[in-house]
Write a protein that holds these residues in place. Structure first.
Motif: not given
Length: 340
Positions: A261-284
């Motif tokens: 995950g962290p390496d994928a973020v550094d390379r721009g493949l992933v925007d952010d790291l988090g759990t399902s609850e974090d994604v739910e907060s982002r959707l909100t």
């Protein structure tokens, strides 16, 4: 859900019950008291019953939409991405939904007036190119916010799909990437020679039989097949570059590796790291809600025949597994007895 909404749901539910009772009474009166005696009267009764059925279904759909308490649709992509769902044999249940079923599910979520966002959860090592692209296109045409969330693995075809979402999230221990294409060709020509099997080719077109495992591959065939793989890889790179706003050179430099995950973020493949609850907060946040969003899992809709087929395969598989388990247990018992 506030008190006003609960009151509204209760009122709509009562109204639906009253309407259903009224339709039932009317149909019962026509069928059992006003018995038709002529052909036209019978046709009229049948048309009335059909109209009542249509009206009932329409009313149920309206009530269901009014009572909907969700605003985000979650669609899962799990296991190998294939047309047949990764079914290993005709009697075994599939390991996941087929690509066509996933596409239909996403389109159904898009048509649902209650759905404002799509959450694509991914746990897949990848799979076939075209089925993966079909799912990505369905995600791309979804009218609303789209977020991909990788769990254990989001590789190859799985990342092809994720690149079609507006945002990509992952866990710290997720494996993300594998932006590459693989092709293979078994070579059984020497085995055929040992078995005395002769392969005679009847084909029109120089490369019609390229890749046949019973014939020895030559340089021209190898170059032709490699060219197909290279072209598909170029499409993959272009898709990721466009979807993730990355330089194609940077995408190619990943060399089809997977990244935590962290390496994928550094390379721009992933925007952010988090759990399902974090994604739910982002959707909100993305939907501008004051209260947390409500997520509903959308699953493929299978007809009765399909459901019965899956059930029969599951029973047959479980029956076979049970017998194998008993035999294995017996073998173990014998070994245990001999070692004591």
């Amino acid at each position: 859900m506030n008190i006003r909404n609960e009151t509204l749901r209760g009122g709509l539910g009562l109204l639906a019950a009253v309407l259903a009772a009224a339709v039932g009474v009317t149909v019962g009166w026509i069928v059992f008291l006003e018995i038709p005696t002529t052909g036209p009267e019978l046709v009229g009764v049948l048309l009335t019953i059909g109209l009542a059925g249509v009206a009932g279904r329409f009313g149920a759909a309206v009530v269901a939409n009014a009572l909907a308490d969700y605003d985000v649709a979650e669609v899962a992509v799990e296991g190998p991405i294939t047309r047949d769902g990764g079914r290993p044999s005709p009697i075994a249940a599939s390991t996941g939904a087929t690509a066509d079923e996933i596409v239909e599910t996403i389109d159904r979520a898009d048509d649902d007036p209650s759905v404002d966002a799509l959450l694509v959860t991914l746990n897949t090592p990848g799979g076939e190119v075209l089925p993966s692209d079909d799912i990505r296109r369905a995600v791309d045409r979804f009218d609303g916010v789209t977020i991909a969330h990788a769990s254990d693995v989001c590789a190859s075809g799985g990342y092809w799909i994720a690149a079609g979402c507006e945002e990509v999230w992952a866990h710290e221990a997720s494996l993300v990437g594998s932006i590459g294409v693989r092709g293979s060709r078994p070579n059984a020509s020497e085995l055929a020679d040992k078995l005395g099997i002769r392969y005679e080719e009847f084909a029109a077109g120089r490369f019609k039989e390229a890749g046949n495992p019973l014939s020895e591959i030559d340089d021209a065939d190898r170059e032709y097949l490699q060219g197909i793989v290279d072209d598909l890889y170029a499409q993959f790179v272009a898709t990721v570059s466009e979807g993730r706003d990355l330089d194609p050179k940077d995408v190619r430099e990943t060399e089809a590796r997977v990244f935590l995950g962290p390496d994928a973020v550094d390379r721009g493949l992933v925007d952010d790291l988090g759990t399902s609850e974090d994604v739910e907060s982002r959707l909100t946040e993305r939907l501008g809600r004051e209260q947390p969003v409500e997520i509903r899992e959308f699953e493929p809709q299978r007809g009765l025949t399909d459901r019965l087929g899956v059930g029969v395969r599951a029973v047959a598989y479980a029956f076979g597994s049970g017998i194998a388990g008993v035999l294995a247990a017996d073998d173990t018992a014998e070994v245990d007895l001999r070692t004591r």
